[in-house]
Design a protein around this motif. Structure first.
Motif, PDB file in Angstrom:
ATOM      1  N   VAL A  13      58.805  35.416  60.481  1.00  0.00           N
ATOM      2  CA  VAL A  13      57.602  35.859  59.767  1.00  0.00           C
ATOM      3  C   VAL A  13      57.456  35.083  58.459  1.00  0.00           C
ATOM      4  O   VAL A  13      56.359  34.637  58.104  1.00  0.00           O
ATOM      5  CB  VAL A  13      57.641  37.386  59.514  1.00  0.00           C
ATOM      6  N   TRP A  14      58.569  34.897  57.751  1.00  0.00           N
ATOM      7  CA  TRP A  14      58.526  34.169  56.475  1.00  0.00           C
ATOM      8  C   TRP A  14      58.116  32.703  56.699  1.00  0.00           C
ATOM      9  O   TRP A  14      57.321  32.153  55.935  1.00  0.00           O
ATOM     10  CB  TRP A  14      59.877  34.262  55.768  1.00  0.00           C
ATOM     11  N   MET A  15      58.640  32.095  57.755  1.00  0.00           N
ATOM     12  CA  MET A  15      58.260  30.714  58.080  1.00  0.00           C
ATOM     13  C   MET A  15      56.778  30.638  58.445  1.00  0.00           C
ATOM     14  O   MET A  15      56.089  29.684  58.069  1.00  0.00           O
ATOM     15  CB  MET A  15      59.142  30.181  59.212  1.00  0.00           C
ATOM     16  N   ALA A  16      56.280  31.643  59.147  1.00  0.00           N
ATOM     17  CA  ALA A  16      54.854  31.682  59.490  1.00  0.00           C
ATOM     18  C   ALA A  16      54.010  31.800  58.223  1.00  0.00           C
ATOM     19  O   ALA A  16      52.944  31.155  58.115  1.00  0.00           O
ATOM     20  CB  ALA A  16      54.563  32.844  60.437  1.00  0.00           C
ATOM     21  N   LEU A  17      54.465  32.582  57.252  1.00  0.00           N
ATOM     22  CA  LEU A  17      53.744  32.699  55.984  1.00  0.00           C
ATOM     23  C   LEU A  17      53.723  31.357  55.250  1.00  0.00           C
ATOM     24  O   LEU A  17      52.678  30.942  54.732  1.00  0.00           O
ATOM     25  CB  LEU A  17      54.378  33.779  55.104  1.00  0.00           C
ATOM     26  N   ILE A  18      54.864  30.681  55.209  1.00  0.00           N
ATOM     27  CA  ILE A  18      54.918  29.356  54.578  1.00  0.00           C
ATOM     28  C   ILE A  18      53.952  28.415  55.293  1.00  0.00           C
ATOM     29  O   ILE A  18      53.188  27.684  54.650  1.00  0.00           O
ATOM     30  CB  ILE A  18      56.360  28.790  54.598  1.00  0.00           C
ATOM     31  N   PHE A  19      53.961  28.437  56.619  1.00  0.00           N
ATOM     32  CA  PHE A  19      53.059  27.581  57.405  1.00  0.00           C
ATOM     33  C   PHE A  19      51.602  27.905  57.072  1.00  0.00           C
ATOM     34  O   PHE A  19      50.791  27.003  56.843  1.00  0.00           O
ATOM     35  CB  PHE A  19      53.317  27.769  58.900  1.00  0.00           C
ATOM     36  N   TYR A  20      51.268  29.191  57.037  1.00  0.00           N
ATOM     37  CA  TYR A  20      49.901  29.611  56.746  1.00  0.00           C
ATOM     38  C   TYR A  20      49.454  29.098  55.370  1.00  0.00           C
ATOM     39  O   TYR A  20      48.357  28.555  55.223  1.00  0.00           O
ATOM     40  CB  TYR A  20      49.792  31.136  56.807  1.00  0.00           C
ATOM     41  N   LEU A  21      50.295  29.282  54.365  1.00  0.00           N
ATOM     42  CA  LEU A  21      49.944  28.831  53.016  1.00  0.00           C
ATOM     43  C   LEU A  21      49.844  27.307  52.943  1.00  0.00           C
ATOM     44  O   LEU A  21      48.985  26.773  52.250  1.00  0.00           O
ATOM     45  CB  LEU A  21      50.945  29.371  51.999  1.00  0.00           C
ATOM     46  N   SER A  22      50.701  26.616  53.657  1.00  0.00           N
ATOM     47  CA  SER A  22      50.659  25.151  53.683  1.00  0.00           C
ATOM     48  C   SER A  22      49.453  24.628  54.440  1.00  0.00           C
ATOM     49  O   SER A  22      49.046  23.489  54.250  1.00  0.00           O
ATOM     50  CB  SER A  22      51.925  24.586  54.328  1.00  0.00           C
ATOM     51  N   HIS A  23      48.909  25.450  55.318  1.00  0.00           N
ATOM     52  CA  HIS A  23      47.782  25.034  56.146  1.00  0.00           C
ATOM     53  C   HIS A  23      46.441  25.156  55.405  1.00  0.00           C
ATOM     54  O   HIS A  23      45.415  24.715  55.916  1.00  0.00           O
ATOM     55  CB  HIS A  23      47.755  25.854  57.445  1.00  0.00           C
ATOM     56  N   GLN A  24      46.472  25.723  54.208  1.00  0.00           N
ATOM     57  CA  GLN A  24      45.254  25.855  53.418  1.00  0.00           C
ATOM     58  C   GLN A  24      44.810  24.475  52.930  1.00  0.00           C
ATOM     59  O   GLN A  24      45.631  23.720  52.407  1.00  0.00           O
ATOM     60  CB  GLN A  24      45.486  26.753  52.196  1.00  0.00           C
ATOM     61  N   PRO A  25      43.522  24.140  53.069  1.00  0.00           N
ATOM     62  CA  PRO A  25      43.040  22.878  52.495  1.00  0.00           C
ATOM     63  C   PRO A  25      43.285  22.865  50.985  1.00  0.00           C
ATOM     64  O   PRO A  25      43.430  23.925  50.361  1.00  0.00           O
ATOM     65  CB  PRO A  25      41.540  22.889  52.798  1.00  0.00           C
ATOM     66  N   ALA A  26      43.316  21.687  50.399  1.00  0.00           N
ATOM     67  CA  ALA A  26      43.658  21.534  48.985  1.00  0.00           C
ATOM     68  C   ALA A  26      42.819  22.424  48.079  1.00  0.00           C
ATOM     69  O   ALA A  26      43.346  23.055  47.159  1.00  0.00           O
ATOM     70  CB  ALA A  26      43.511  20.071  48.569  1.00  0.00           C
ATOM     71  N   GLY A  27      41.524  22.508  48.325  1.00  0.00           N
ATOM     72  CA  GLY A  27      40.653  23.313  47.474  1.00  0.00           C
ATOM     73  C   GLY A  27      41.014  24.789  47.493  1.00  0.00           C
ATOM     74  O   GLY A  27      41.019  25.457  46.455  1.00  0.00           O
TER      75      GLY A  27
END
Length: 153
Positions: A13-27
Motif C-alpha cells: 500500500v505504501w509503495m502504491a502511495l509513492i507511485f501515485y504521488l510520483s505519477h502526478q504531473p509536475a504542475g
C-alpha cells in the motif's frame, strides 16, 4: 498465513502511495507541495528569516526521506514476520527500498514535467538506511528487555 498477508499489505500500500504521488504531473505535484510549503512558511518566516523556495525544497526533499524511512520499516517488518532473520531482513529491506527508489525515479521520466534525479535516489536511500538503523536500535532494545525479563523469572 493471514498475519503474513497483512504484514505484506502495508509495504505494498505504501509503495502504491509513492507511485501515485510520483505519477502526478509536475504542475499538480508542485501545487500540492507549494500549498504545504506556504503554510509552513507562514509559521516559520516570522521566527526565522528564510526564503519560501528554501522551505519548498526542504519540504520536498524531506518528503522523499520520510517516504523511504517508512517504506524500509514496513519492508523489514514484513520480512521479519516471514521468518527472515534480523540482519538479513535489514539488508533486504534496504535493497528493496533503494531499488524501488530507482524505479520510482525512472517512472518519473515518463510523467509530464517530471524528471528522474540521482540525488532523489540518494535521499530516498538515506531515508531507508535511517529507518532501518532506528528499527535495529529499537529491536535490540526490545531484545535486551525481553532477555532481562526472562532472567528475572
Amino acid at each position: 498465513m493471514k498475519k503474513l498477508s497483512w504484514a505484506w499489505l502495508w509495504p505494498i500500500v505504501w509503495m502504491a502511495l509513492i507511485f501515485y504521488l510520483s505519477h502526478q504531473p509536475a504542475g499538480v505535484s508542485s501545487g500540492i507541495s507549494s500549498s504545504l510549503a506556504r503554510h509552513l512558511f507562514d509559521v516559520v518566516a516570522p521566527i526565522v528569516p528564510v526564503e519560501f523556495e528554501t522551505i519548498h525544497t526542504l519540504l520536498r526533499k524531506n518528503a522523499h526521506f520520510l517516504a523511504y524511512f517508512v517504506l524500509s520499516i514496513l519492508l523489514v517488518r514484513a520480512l521479519r514476520k516471514s521468518g527472515v532473520g534480523l540482519a538479513r531482513a535489514i539488508i533486504w529491506a534496504f535493497v528493496g527500498s533503494s531499488l524501488y527508489a530507482v524505479t520510482d525515479e525512472v517512472h518519473q521520466l515518463f510523467i509530464p514535467g517530471r524528471s528522474g534525479e540521482l540525488r532523489d535516489v540518494l535521499i530516498d536511500s538515506a531515508g531507508a538506511a535511517t529507518g532501518l538503523f532506528v528499527y535495529g536500535i529499537v529491536s535490540r532494545m526490545e531484545w535486551k528487555q525481553q532477555k532481562k525479563a526472562s532472567a528475572h523469572q
